[in-house]
Design an enzyme around this catalytic site. Structure first.
Site, mmCIF file in Angstrom:
data_model
loop_
_atom_site.group_PDB
_atom_site.id
_atom_site.type_symbol
_atom_site.label_atom_id
_atom_site.label_comp_id
_atom_site.label_asym_id
_atom_site.label_seq_id
_atom_site.Cartn_x
_atom_site.Cartn_y
_atom_site.Cartn_z
ATOM 1 N N CYS A 132 23.958 -30.929 -49.338
ATOM 2 C CA CYS A 132 24.295 -31.537 -48.049
ATOM 3 C C CYS A 132 25.562 -32.411 -48.110
ATOM 4 O O CYS A 132 26.430 -32.338 -47.235
ATOM 5 C CB CYS A 132 23.121 -32.365 -47.536
ATOM 6 S SG CYS A 132 22.234 -33.279 -48.819
ATOM 7 N N HIS A 252 24.018 -38.500 -43.357
ATOM 8 C CA HIS A 252 24.716 -38.985 -44.545
ATOM 9 C C HIS A 252 26.118 -39.463 -44.138
ATOM 10 O O HIS A 252 26.787 -38.829 -43.314
ATOM 11 C CB HIS A 252 24.910 -37.859 -45.567
ATOM 12 C CG HIS A 252 23.666 -37.432 -46.279
ATOM 13 N ND1 HIS A 252 22.450 -38.066 -46.178
ATOM 14 C CD2 HIS A 252 23.472 -36.412 -47.166
ATOM 15 C CE1 HIS A 252 21.563 -37.451 -46.946
ATOM 16 N NE2 HIS A 252 22.159 -36.440 -47.552
HETATM 17 P P1 NAP Z 1 9.867 -31.193 -47.966
HETATM 18 O O1 NAP Z 1 9.924 -31.881 -46.658
HETATM 19 O O2 NAP Z 1 9.158 -31.848 -49.092
HETATM 20 O O3 NAP Z 1 9.258 -29.718 -47.743
HETATM 21 C C1 NAP Z 1 8.988 -28.848 -48.798
HETATM 22 C C2 NAP Z 1 8.610 -27.475 -48.239
HETATM 23 O O4 NAP Z 1 8.413 -26.578 -49.326
HETATM 24 C C3 NAP Z 1 7.303 -27.477 -47.459
HETATM 25 O O5 NAP Z 1 7.374 -26.539 -46.415
HETATM 26 C C4 NAP Z 1 6.320 -27.028 -48.518
HETATM 27 O O6 NAP Z 1 5.130 -26.437 -47.991
HETATM 28 C C5 NAP Z 1 7.129 -25.983 -49.240
HETATM 29 N N1 NAP Z 1 6.551 -25.684 -50.537
HETATM 30 C C6 NAP Z 1 6.213 -26.540 -51.516
HETATM 31 N N2 NAP Z 1 5.633 -25.898 -52.550
HETATM 32 C C7 NAP Z 1 5.618 -24.581 -52.219
HETATM 33 C C8 NAP Z 1 5.121 -23.404 -52.851
HETATM 34 N N3 NAP Z 1 4.521 -23.459 -54.040
HETATM 35 N N4 NAP Z 1 5.271 -22.218 -52.210
HETATM 36 C C9 NAP Z 1 5.842 -22.158 -50.998
HETATM 37 N N5 NAP Z 1 6.318 -23.245 -50.329
HETATM 38 C C10 NAP Z 1 6.200 -24.440 -50.940
HETATM 39 O O7 NAP Z 1 11.317 -30.915 -48.532
HETATM 40 P P2 NAP Z 1 12.680 -30.583 -47.746
HETATM 41 O O8 NAP Z 1 13.438 -31.816 -47.540
HETATM 42 O O9 NAP Z 1 12.401 -29.713 -46.576
HETATM 43 O O10 NAP Z 1 13.466 -29.788 -48.870
HETATM 44 C C11 NAP Z 1 13.029 -28.586 -49.412
HETATM 45 C C12 NAP Z 1 14.049 -28.116 -50.442
HETATM 46 O O11 NAP Z 1 15.254 -27.791 -49.794
HETATM 47 C C13 NAP Z 1 14.411 -29.186 -51.486
HETATM 48 O O12 NAP Z 1 13.576 -29.143 -52.597
HETATM 49 C C14 NAP Z 1 15.834 -28.829 -51.834
HETATM 50 O O13 NAP Z 1 15.811 -27.883 -52.882
HETATM 51 C C15 NAP Z 1 16.343 -28.163 -50.583
HETATM 52 N N6 NAP Z 1 17.207 -29.083 -49.831
HETATM 53 C C16 NAP Z 1 18.510 -28.809 -49.772
HETATM 54 C C17 NAP Z 1 19.374 -29.626 -49.104
HETATM 55 C C18 NAP Z 1 20.816 -29.366 -49.122
HETATM 56 O O14 NAP Z 1 21.529 -30.212 -49.530
HETATM 57 N N7 NAP Z 1 21.303 -28.243 -48.669
HETATM 58 C C19 NAP Z 1 18.910 -30.749 -48.459
HETATM 59 C C20 NAP Z 1 17.566 -31.027 -48.502
HETATM 60 C C21 NAP Z 1 16.725 -30.179 -49.204
HETATM 61 P P3 NAP Z 1 3.757 -27.281 -47.806
HETATM 62 O O15 NAP Z 1 3.769 -27.804 -46.403
HETATM 63 O O16 NAP Z 1 2.694 -26.227 -47.991
HETATM 64 O O17 NAP Z 1 3.727 -28.331 -48.850
HETATM 65 N N1 12T Z 2 17.533 -34.374 -54.445
HETATM 66 O O1 12T Z 2 19.838 -29.545 -52.296
HETATM 67 O O2 12T Z 2 17.368 -36.241 -52.719
HETATM 68 O O3 12T Z 2 20.242 -30.180 -54.284
HETATM 69 O O4 12T Z 2 18.741 -36.248 -51.052
HETATM 70 C C1 12T Z 2 19.703 -32.301 -51.672
HETATM 71 C C2 12T Z 2 19.314 -33.611 -51.393
HETATM 72 C C3 12T Z 2 18.637 -32.407 -53.782
HETATM 73 C C4 12T Z 2 19.824 -30.395 -53.169
HETATM 74 C C5 12T Z 2 18.201 -35.690 -52.006
HETATM 75 C C6 12T Z 2 18.253 -33.704 -53.513
HETATM 76 C C7 12T Z 2 19.355 -31.733 -52.850
HETATM 77 C C8 12T Z 2 18.596 -34.303 -52.314
#
Ligand code: NAP
Ligand code: 12T
Length: 351
Positions: A132, A252
């Site tokens: 992000c 951010h």
């Molecule tokens: P979050 O709010 O904690 O949500 C996690 C999601 O993953 C929930 O839908 C969860 O489902 C699902 N999940 C967890 N374990 C799983 C499994 N074993 N099989 C299938 N689904 C599973 O996290 P978030 O902020 O949305 O972020 C998710 C991921 O996106 C992060 O870990 C990161 O890698 C990525 N991300 C990227 C950016 C970026 O910079 N582009 C920013 C933020 C996040 P449940 O409801 O069943 O727990």
């Molecule tokens: N740990 O997509 O904590 O690599 O704000 C993005 C945001 C990982 C990622 C955070 C993180 C990612 C965070």
């Protein structure tokens, strides 16, 4: 389910902070969707979600879930991407991955459409969505690089808790409530869920995002450094980063110092470039106290830039303040935008 001719789309991590914004973004854009498959862990399987007025049941992600899928949007953590992205590709899907699992893989394009959309043509099934903090910075830097070149980048970030997921948002709210009611805050998640120590985020600032690496930088800082060089096709560009967490829910902010490739550029030159650039809104009018702030950027797809100043000592140096919704341009919108680019470039067939 929706259109007779359209894409079969899967959202992995549909119940998460990013996944929820994916659904909102898919609702607001007009990507042709034939069928939408929502996947999560067993914990949320069975939950019903409204999409365009229709109820869709969330299912547990399994390899077979990707049968017949054209595009799979992954944001369920790096381990889930490592486990299931190859399964989805094997079944003919194109994966757009929001985690850090594949970003630095040489066979995986790392794409911000305003900067390097053409890199999509080299994909081998997986396309990575950058971090992000990286995305919003390169959107602001690319128009400047094109016109004046770029010699150096030093960035300090002011990052919102929603970047660390739904549980971190709850933690900020609960700690704030506790402290305002005279109770003790009980840190359990931030700065990093799996790390040894947890610190209070409410009414505080934490100079750690993601885990520390051996070189003293955090992984979030190294993501910004390495991903910027890859997206901009500048492997030798000097980049340094300090990533900091603030008690802000979403949005951010970044203080970015750059040195451009030539002398003689003025602040109005830079402002003019950014005003015309796709995906950027210039908010830079100090006399009227106009500058970007996260609270105003929430819910918007654009990157907001202001506080543009020339360095007082370095002729090629400029300072910028860059703000964006980390869950939209930083994650969900950039992913859906990549899907739209794939369609535009004829890289995905509509059946
Ligand atoms: P979050 O709010 O904690 O949500 C996690 C999601 O993953 C929930 O839908 C969860 O489902 C699902 N999940 C967890 N374990 C799983 C499994 N074993 N099989 C299938 N689904 C599973 O996290 P978030 O902020 O949305 O972020 C998710 C991921 O996106 C992060 O870990 C990161 O890698 C990525 N991300 C990227 C950016 C970026 O910079 N582009 C920013 C933020 C996040 P449940 O409801 O069943 O727990
Ligand atoms: N740990 O997509 O904590 O690599 O704000 C993005 C945001 C990982 C990622 C955070 C993180 C990612 C965070």
């Amino acid at each position: 389910m929706f259109e007779t001719k359209g894409l079969n789309i899967a959202v992995v991590g549909a119940t998460g902070a990013v996944g929820q914004q994916m659904l909102k973004t898919l609702e607001n854009r007009n990507l042709p969707i034939k069928n939408l498959t929502l996947l999560s862990s067993a914990r949320s399987a069975g939950t019903k979600v409204l999409f365009k007025g229709m109820e869709i049941e969330v299912q547990e992600a399994k390899p077979e879930s990707f049968e017949g899928i054209d595009i799979a949007l992954f944001s369920a953590g790096g381990n889930i991407s490592k486990l299931f992205a190859p399964e989805a590709v094997k079944r003919g899907a194109i994966v757009i991955d929001n985690t850090s699992a594949y970003r630095m893989d040489q066979n995986v394009p790392l794409v911000v459409p305003e900067v390097n959309e053409e890199d999509l043509k080299n994909h081998n099934g997986i396309i990575a969505n950058p971090n992000c903090s990286t995305i919003q910075m390169v959107v602001a830097l690319e128009p400047i690089r094109k016109q004046f070149g770029l010699n150096k980048v030093i960035v300090s970030t002011y990052q919102a808790v929603s970047g660390a997921g739904a549980a971190a948002i709850s933690e900020l709210k609960e700690q704030s409530r506790a402290i305002l009611e005279g109770e003790e805050a009980k840190p359990a998640i931030l700065p990093v869920k799996g790390d040894k120590h947890h610190y209070q985020i409410a009414f505080n600032v934490i100079p750690q995002i993601d885990k520390f690496q051996e070189n003293g930088y955090t992984f979030e800082e190294m993501k910004m450094i390495n991903e910027t060089k890859k997206i901009m096709h500048m492997p030798d560009l000097p980049v340094s980063a300090t990533c900091v967490r603030l008690p802000v829910e979403t949005g951010h902010s970044e203080s970015v110092y750059i040195e451009i490739g030539q002398s003689g550029a003025s602040v109005p030159d830079i402002q003019g470039l950014l005003k015309e650039a796709d995906g950027i809104i210039l908010q830079d009018d100090p006399a009227n106290q106009v500058y970007p702030m996260p609270q105003a950027a929430v819910g918007k797809n654009e990157v907001f830039v202001g506080r543009i100043r020339k360095d007082l000592d370095e002729e090629k140096g400029f300072h910028l303040w860059v703000v964006s919704d980390n869950l939209l341009k930083g994650a969900a919108w950039n992913s859906v935008q990549i899907a739209e680019s794939l369609l535009k470039l004829g890289l995905v067939d509509i059946k």
